[in-house]
Design a protein around this motif. Sequence first.
Motif, PDB file in Angstrom:
ATOM      1  N   ASP A 277       0.894  -1.076   0.037  1.00  0.00           N
ATOM      2  CA  ASP A 277       0.082  -0.262  -0.080  1.00  0.00           C
ATOM      3  C   ASP A 277       0.847   1.465   0.040  1.00  0.00           C
ATOM      4  OD1 ASP A 277      -1.841   2.010   0.293  1.00  0.00           O
ATOM      5  OD2 ASP A 277      -2.895   1.092   1.992  1.00  0.00           O
ATOM      6  N   LYS A 278       0.990   2.008  -1.226  1.00  0.00           N
ATOM      7  CA  LYS A 278       2.130   2.927  -1.311  1.00  0.00           C
ATOM      8  C   LYS A 278       1.231   4.123  -1.364  1.00  0.00           C
ATOM      9  CE  LYS A 278       5.469   0.020  -3.765  1.00  0.00           C
ATOM     10  NZ  LYS A 278       6.381   0.151  -5.154  1.00  0.00           N
ATOM     11  N   GLY A 279      -0.008   4.368  -0.936  1.00  0.00           N
ATOM     12  CA  GLY A 279      -0.612   5.573  -1.211  1.00  0.00           C
ATOM     13  C   GLY A 279      -0.141   6.663  -0.312  1.00  0.00           C
ATOM     14  N   PRO A 280      -0.143   7.699  -0.567  1.00  0.00           N
ATOM     15  CA  PRO A 280       0.362   8.881  -0.024  1.00  0.00           C
ATOM     16  C   PRO A 280      -0.588   9.316   0.914  1.00  0.00           C
ATOM     17  CG  PRO A 280      -0.789   9.846  -1.880  1.00  0.00           C
ATOM     18  CD  PRO A 280      -0.977   8.173  -1.991  1.00  0.00           C
ATOM     19  N   GLU A 281      -1.916   8.895   1.373  1.00  0.00           N
ATOM     20  CA  GLU A 281      -2.632   9.053   2.338  1.00  0.00           C
ATOM     21  C   GLU A 281      -2.297   8.729   3.850  1.00  0.00           C
ATOM     22  OE1 GLU A 281      -5.296  11.400   2.207  1.00  0.00           O
ATOM     23  OE2 GLU A 281      -5.264  11.553   0.139  1.00  0.00           O
ATOM     24  N   ARG A 282      -2.741   9.500   4.918  1.00  0.00           N
ATOM     25  CA  ARG A 282      -2.067   8.943   6.078  1.00  0.00           C
ATOM     26  C   ARG A 282      -3.531   8.436   6.956  1.00  0.00           C
ATOM     27  NH1 ARG A 282       2.231  12.879   9.229  1.00  0.00           N
ATOM     28  NH2 ARG A 282       3.882  12.499   7.705  1.00  0.00           N
ATOM     29  N   ARG A 283      -4.665   8.873   6.331  1.00  0.00           N
ATOM     30  CA  ARG A 283      -5.756   8.443   7.105  1.00  0.00           C
ATOM     31  C   ARG A 283      -5.924   6.806   7.084  1.00  0.00           C
ATOM     32  NH1 ARG A 283     -10.393  13.112   5.956  1.00  0.00           N
ATOM     33  NH2 ARG A 283      -9.214  14.799   6.561  1.00  0.00           N
ATOM     34  N   LEU A 284      -6.319   6.283   8.167  1.00  0.00           N
ATOM     35  CA  LEU A 284      -6.648   4.509   7.884  1.00  0.00           C
ATOM     36  C   LEU A 284      -7.732   4.298   7.109  1.00  0.00           C
ATOM     37  CD1 LEU A 284      -6.119   3.935  11.856  1.00  0.00           C
ATOM     38  CD2 LEU A 284      -4.481   3.690  10.044  1.00  0.00           C
ATOM     39  N   SER A 285      -8.631   5.408   7.009  1.00  0.00           N
ATOM     40  CA  SER A 285      -9.876   4.896   6.163  1.00  0.00           C
ATOM     41  C   SER A 285      -9.563   5.035   4.727  1.00  0.00           C
ATOM     42  CB  SER A 285     -11.161   5.956   6.583  1.00  0.00           C
ATOM     43  OG  SER A 285     -10.712   7.120   6.087  1.00  0.00           O
ATOM     44  N   LYS A 286      -8.491   5.487   4.234  1.00  0.00           N
ATOM     45  CA  LYS A 286      -7.984   5.562   2.969  1.00  0.00           C
ATOM     46  C   LYS A 286      -7.109   4.675   2.755  1.00  0.00           C
ATOM     47  CE  LYS A 286      -9.589  10.436   2.296  1.00  0.00           C
ATOM     48  NZ  LYS A 286      -9.593  12.010   1.696  1.00  0.00           N
ATOM     49  N   ARG A 287      -6.450   4.041   3.652  1.00  0.00           N
ATOM     50  CA  ARG A 287      -5.555   3.013   3.183  1.00  0.00           C
ATOM     51  C   ARG A 287      -5.928   1.444   3.625  1.00  0.00           C
ATOM     52  NH1 ARG A 287       0.395   4.583   5.278  1.00  0.00           N
ATOM     53  NH2 ARG A 287       0.814   2.977   3.757  1.00  0.00           N
ATOM     54  N   PRO A 288      -6.867   1.033   2.903  1.00  0.00           N
ATOM     55  CA  PRO A 288      -7.535   0.089   3.360  1.00  0.00           C
ATOM     56  C   PRO A 288      -6.784  -1.465   3.381  1.00  0.00           C
ATOM     57  CG  PRO A 288      -8.208   0.537   1.030  1.00  0.00           C
ATOM     58  CD  PRO A 288      -7.259   1.504   1.586  1.00  0.00           C
ATOM     59  N   ILE A 289      -5.781  -1.546   2.552  1.00  0.00           N
ATOM     60  CA  ILE A 289      -4.998  -2.761   2.592  1.00  0.00           C
ATOM     61  C   ILE A 289      -4.243  -2.909   4.029  1.00  0.00           C
ATOM     62  CG2 ILE A 289      -3.420  -3.874   1.502  1.00  0.00           C
ATOM     63  CD1 ILE A 289      -4.055  -2.734  -1.335  1.00  0.00           C
ATOM     64  N   ALA A 290      -3.359  -1.994   4.154  1.00  0.00           N
ATOM     65  CA  ALA A 290      -2.479  -1.695   5.481  1.00  0.00           C
ATOM     66  C   ALA A 290      -3.402  -1.833   6.536  1.00  0.00           C
ATOM     67  CB  ALA A 290      -1.842  -0.464   5.429  1.00  0.00           C
ATOM     68  N   THR A 291      -4.550  -1.106   6.549  1.00  0.00           N
ATOM     69  CA  THR A 291      -5.285  -0.940   7.756  1.00  0.00           C
ATOM     70  C   THR A 291      -5.812  -2.535   8.062  1.00  0.00           C
ATOM     71  OG1 THR A 291      -5.904   1.175   7.250  1.00  0.00           O
ATOM     72  CG2 THR A 291      -7.315   0.017   8.723  1.00  0.00           C
ATOM     73  N   GLY A 292      -6.461  -2.974   6.935  1.00  0.00           N
ATOM     74  CA  GLY A 292      -7.071  -4.506   6.933  1.00  0.00           C
ATOM     75  C   GLY A 292      -5.815  -5.357   7.492  1.00  0.00           C
ATOM     76  N   MET A 293      -4.993  -5.254   7.054  1.00  0.00           N
ATOM     77  CA  MET A 293      -3.770  -6.233   7.396  1.00  0.00           C
ATOM     78  C   MET A 293      -3.570  -6.023   8.903  1.00  0.00           C
ATOM     79  SD  MET A 293      -1.590  -6.339   3.972  1.00  0.00           S
ATOM     80  CE  MET A 293      -0.291  -7.401   4.900  1.00  0.00           C
ATOM     81  N   MET A 294      -3.468  -4.921   9.392  1.00  0.00           N
ATOM     82  CA  MET A 294      -3.121  -4.649  10.898  1.00  0.00           C
ATOM     83  C   MET A 294      -4.275  -5.055  11.779  1.00  0.00           C
ATOM     84  SD  MET A 294       0.061  -3.676  10.876  1.00  0.00           S
ATOM     85  CE  MET A 294       0.097  -3.034  12.565  1.00  0.00           C
ATOM     86  N   LEU A 295      -5.375  -4.770  11.400  1.00  0.00           N
ATOM     87  CA  LEU A 295      -6.540  -5.040  12.231  1.00  0.00           C
ATOM     88  C   LEU A 295      -6.612  -6.445  12.096  1.00  0.00           C
ATOM     89  CD1 LEU A 295      -9.313  -2.600  11.046  1.00  0.00           C
ATOM     90  CD2 LEU A 295      -7.908  -2.516  13.659  1.00  0.00           C
ATOM     91  N   LEU A 296      -6.479  -7.423  11.171  1.00  0.00           N
ATOM     92  CA  LEU A 296      -6.599  -8.759  11.094  1.00  0.00           C
ATOM     93  C   LEU A 296      -5.326  -9.200  12.168  1.00  0.00           C
ATOM     94  CD1 LEU A 296      -7.744 -11.489  10.125  1.00  0.00           C
ATOM     95  CD2 LEU A 296      -6.374 -11.177   8.052  1.00  0.00           C
ATOM     96  N   GLY A 297      -4.302  -9.006  11.842  1.00  0.00           N
ATOM     97  CA  GLY A 297      -3.261  -9.359  12.633  1.00  0.00           C
ATOM     98  C   GLY A 297      -3.409  -9.066  14.197  1.00  0.00           C
ATOM     99  N   PHE A 298      -3.992  -8.084  14.538  1.00  0.00           N
ATOM    100  CA  PHE A 298      -4.056  -7.694  16.075  1.00  0.00           C
ATOM    101  C   PHE A 298      -5.252  -8.446  16.610  1.00  0.00           C
ATOM    102  CE2 PHE A 298      -6.494  -5.141  19.079  1.00  0.00           C
ATOM    103  CZ  PHE A 298      -5.171  -5.073  20.045  1.00  0.00           C
TER     104      PHE A 298
END
Length: 283
Positions: free
Chosen positions: A127-148
């Motif tokens: 997920d190389k997107g320039p956005e910092r908001r979690l809602s606009k980075r679904p791949i990284a956010t989803g992977m972190m939530l799933l792992g946690f």
Amino acid sequence: MKRGKGMKFVGDSRIPDREHRMKNIPKDYSEYPGKTEAFFPNYLLKEWLVGAVFLIGFLCLTIAHPAPLEQEADPNATGYIPVPDWFFLFLYQLLKYEAAAGAFTVLGTVVIPGLAFGALMLAPWLDKGPERRLSKRPIATGMMLLGFISVAYLTWEAADQHEWGGAASIDDDVREIDTTHPGYDIYVEESCIACHGDNMEGTAMGPDLYDLAYDEEGVAQIVVEGIGEMPAVIDADQTEEIETISEYVVSGGGTNEGAGGAEGDEDAEDTDDEEDEDEDADE
């Protein structure tokens, strides 16, 4: 007009450019307000402050609630089930499921953890997107939530299913035995302690030796011939050792609290009654 806009700076080679030679001067990001900042010291300082807050909170938690300690390690306690430290409990719990144990042990120990940690390591590149908001980075956010969520759930299940008070309860039931009794030396030398425990309380390999339904003759026979899965312990020609260990076991470790304790008490009471009767007769 913003600095540097529409202006040209002409340098003089005779004047040393000391300002730009100084170290740790952050670049000018005034053209991108709110979107980026210098890594050092701006971003790094923020990360350090957040880490310091969590570290201080964790230290306060360890002081307020110290880690619980169980009984001392006992190599003869074969019934004790050890568990890893809390930060590995989720992997310990994972191996309890059929899809990750038995014939699929490699799947539970190598494949699944490898994919999970590998995906977390590759998250910045996926997920190389320039956005910092979690809602606009679904791949990284989803992977972190799933792992946690996975780690938290498996850790909770492992802690909930393990009998943490099991080891401590053993100490509550420990009985005192006479370690100076000659039978104790035989009890240790013949490896009886490995199956029946250092206090004769029994283990997963051998039963409790208190309140046995055998007298000294019965114990002597078991010692010589064995019983069930228990092999013979002492040769039949070692009569003195057989008598000593039999008396030691029946007396509850030399404390007269075993199977022979009650009989001994009854015999003592009968003897006292007989003495009282003799005294009455003499009078």
